[in-house]
Design a protein around this motif. Sequence first.
Motif, PDB file in Angstrom:
ATOM      1  N   ASP A  40       0.888  -1.379  -0.110  1.00  0.00           N
ATOM      2  CA  ASP A  40       0.062  -0.131   0.017  1.00  0.00           C
ATOM      3  C   ASP A  40       0.816   1.323  -0.085  1.00  0.00           C
ATOM      4  O   ASP A  40       0.648   2.234  -0.548  1.00  0.00           O
ATOM      5  CB  ASP A  40      -0.858   0.024   1.270  1.00  0.00           C
ATOM      6  CG  ASP A  40      -2.085  -1.167   1.074  1.00  0.00           C
ATOM      7  OD1 ASP A  40      -2.382  -1.408  -0.154  1.00  0.00           O
ATOM      8  OD2 ASP A  40      -2.647  -1.317   2.281  1.00  0.00           O
ATOM      9  N   ARG A  41       1.880   1.197   0.799  1.00  0.00           N
ATOM     10  CA  ARG A  41       2.759   2.408   0.871  1.00  0.00           C
ATOM     11  C   ARG A  41       3.617   2.532  -0.522  1.00  0.00           C
ATOM     12  O   ARG A  41       3.727   3.735  -1.096  1.00  0.00           O
ATOM     13  CB  ARG A  41       3.888   2.041   1.971  1.00  0.00           C
ATOM     14  CG  ARG A  41       5.032   3.237   1.864  1.00  0.00           C
ATOM     15  CD  ARG A  41       4.365   4.485   2.831  1.00  0.00           C
ATOM     16  NE  ARG A  41       5.718   5.166   2.850  1.00  0.00           N
ATOM     17  CZ  ARG A  41       5.660   6.854   2.639  1.00  0.00           C
ATOM     18  NH1 ARG A  41       4.369   7.249   2.489  1.00  0.00           N
ATOM     19  NH2 ARG A  41       6.546   7.350   2.956  1.00  0.00           N
ATOM     20  N   HIS A  43       2.229   1.758  -3.478  1.00  0.00           N
ATOM     21  CA  HIS A  43       1.120   2.324  -4.366  1.00  0.00           C
ATOM     22  C   HIS A  43       0.862   3.881  -3.923  1.00  0.00           C
ATOM     23  O   HIS A  43       0.978   4.548  -5.103  1.00  0.00           O
ATOM     24  CB  HIS A  43      -0.301   1.610  -4.199  1.00  0.00           C
ATOM     25  CG  HIS A  43      -1.297   2.122  -4.676  1.00  0.00           C
ATOM     26  ND1 HIS A  43      -1.418   1.727  -6.241  1.00  0.00           N
ATOM     27  CD2 HIS A  43      -2.464   2.774  -4.467  1.00  0.00           C
ATOM     28  CE1 HIS A  43      -2.661   2.460  -6.578  1.00  0.00           C
ATOM     29  NE2 HIS A  43      -2.974   3.006  -5.632  1.00  0.00           N
ATOM     30  N   ASP A  44       0.745   4.126  -2.881  1.00  0.00           N
ATOM     31  CA  ASP A  44       0.722   5.556  -2.410  1.00  0.00           C
ATOM     32  C   ASP A  44       1.941   6.551  -2.914  1.00  0.00           C
ATOM     33  O   ASP A  44       1.774   7.522  -3.443  1.00  0.00           O
ATOM     34  CB  ASP A  44       0.761   5.914  -0.772  1.00  0.00           C
ATOM     35  CG  ASP A  44      -0.635   5.329  -0.421  1.00  0.00           C
ATOM     36  OD1 ASP A  44      -1.698   4.952  -1.265  1.00  0.00           O
ATOM     37  OD2 ASP A  44      -0.665   4.989   0.836  1.00  0.00           O
ATOM     38  N   LEU A  45       2.980   5.849  -2.790  1.00  0.00           N
ATOM     39  CA  LEU A  45       4.221   6.695  -3.202  1.00  0.00           C
ATOM     40  C   LEU A  45       4.333   6.815  -4.807  1.00  0.00           C
ATOM     41  O   LEU A  45       4.698   7.985  -5.307  1.00  0.00           O
ATOM     42  CB  LEU A  45       5.660   5.946  -2.782  1.00  0.00           C
ATOM     43  CG  LEU A  45       5.698   6.267  -1.291  1.00  0.00           C
ATOM     44  CD1 LEU A  45       7.017   5.246  -0.651  1.00  0.00           C
ATOM     45  CD2 LEU A  45       6.356   7.670  -0.865  1.00  0.00           C
ATOM     46  N   THR A  46       4.037   5.726  -5.477  1.00  0.00           N
ATOM     47  CA  THR A  46       3.875   5.842  -6.665  1.00  0.00           C
ATOM     48  C   THR A  46       3.174   6.927  -7.579  1.00  0.00           C
ATOM     49  O   THR A  46       3.216   7.496  -8.364  1.00  0.00           O
ATOM     50  CB  THR A  46       3.479   4.415  -7.513  1.00  0.00           C
ATOM     51  OG1 THR A  46       4.546   3.503  -6.800  1.00  0.00           O
ATOM     52  CG2 THR A  46       3.421   4.388  -9.117  1.00  0.00           C
ATOM     53  N   ALA A  47       1.796   6.812  -6.694  1.00  0.00           N
ATOM     54  CA  ALA A  47       0.888   7.984  -7.135  1.00  0.00           C
ATOM     55  C   ALA A  47       1.369   9.286  -6.743  1.00  0.00           C
ATOM     56  O   ALA A  47       1.079  10.256  -7.568  1.00  0.00           O
ATOM     57  CB  ALA A  47      -0.366   7.698  -6.451  1.00  0.00           C
ATOM     58  N   GLN A  48       2.044   9.389  -5.787  1.00  0.00           N
ATOM     59  CA  GLN A  48       2.655  10.866  -5.367  1.00  0.00           C
ATOM     60  C   GLN A  48       3.757  11.214  -6.433  1.00  0.00           C
ATOM     61  O   GLN A  48       3.725  12.296  -6.631  1.00  0.00           O
ATOM     62  CB  GLN A  48       3.180  10.754  -3.921  1.00  0.00           C
ATOM     63  CG  GLN A  48       3.685  12.087  -3.401  1.00  0.00           C
ATOM     64  CD  GLN A  48       4.465  11.708  -2.036  1.00  0.00           C
ATOM     65  OE1 GLN A  48       4.156  10.935  -1.421  1.00  0.00           O
ATOM     66  NE2 GLN A  48       4.834  12.765  -1.753  1.00  0.00           N
TER      67      GLN A  48
END
Length: 54
Positions: A40-41, A43-48
Amino acid sequence: MPVPMDPRTPQQRVSDQLAAAHRQLTRPGLTRADRARVADRIHDLTAQARRIGA
């Protein structure tokens, strides 16, 4: 007392965090819950990274 400034750009910070998360994901002995949390982290970092153009 002044707060120390991080000399890295936002793109470099996200890139470093992604690399660390990927290293953590490949560690042996991670529980399923830990693996899901790290994924999940990532995924969030990739989106950021996409938002800031890294």
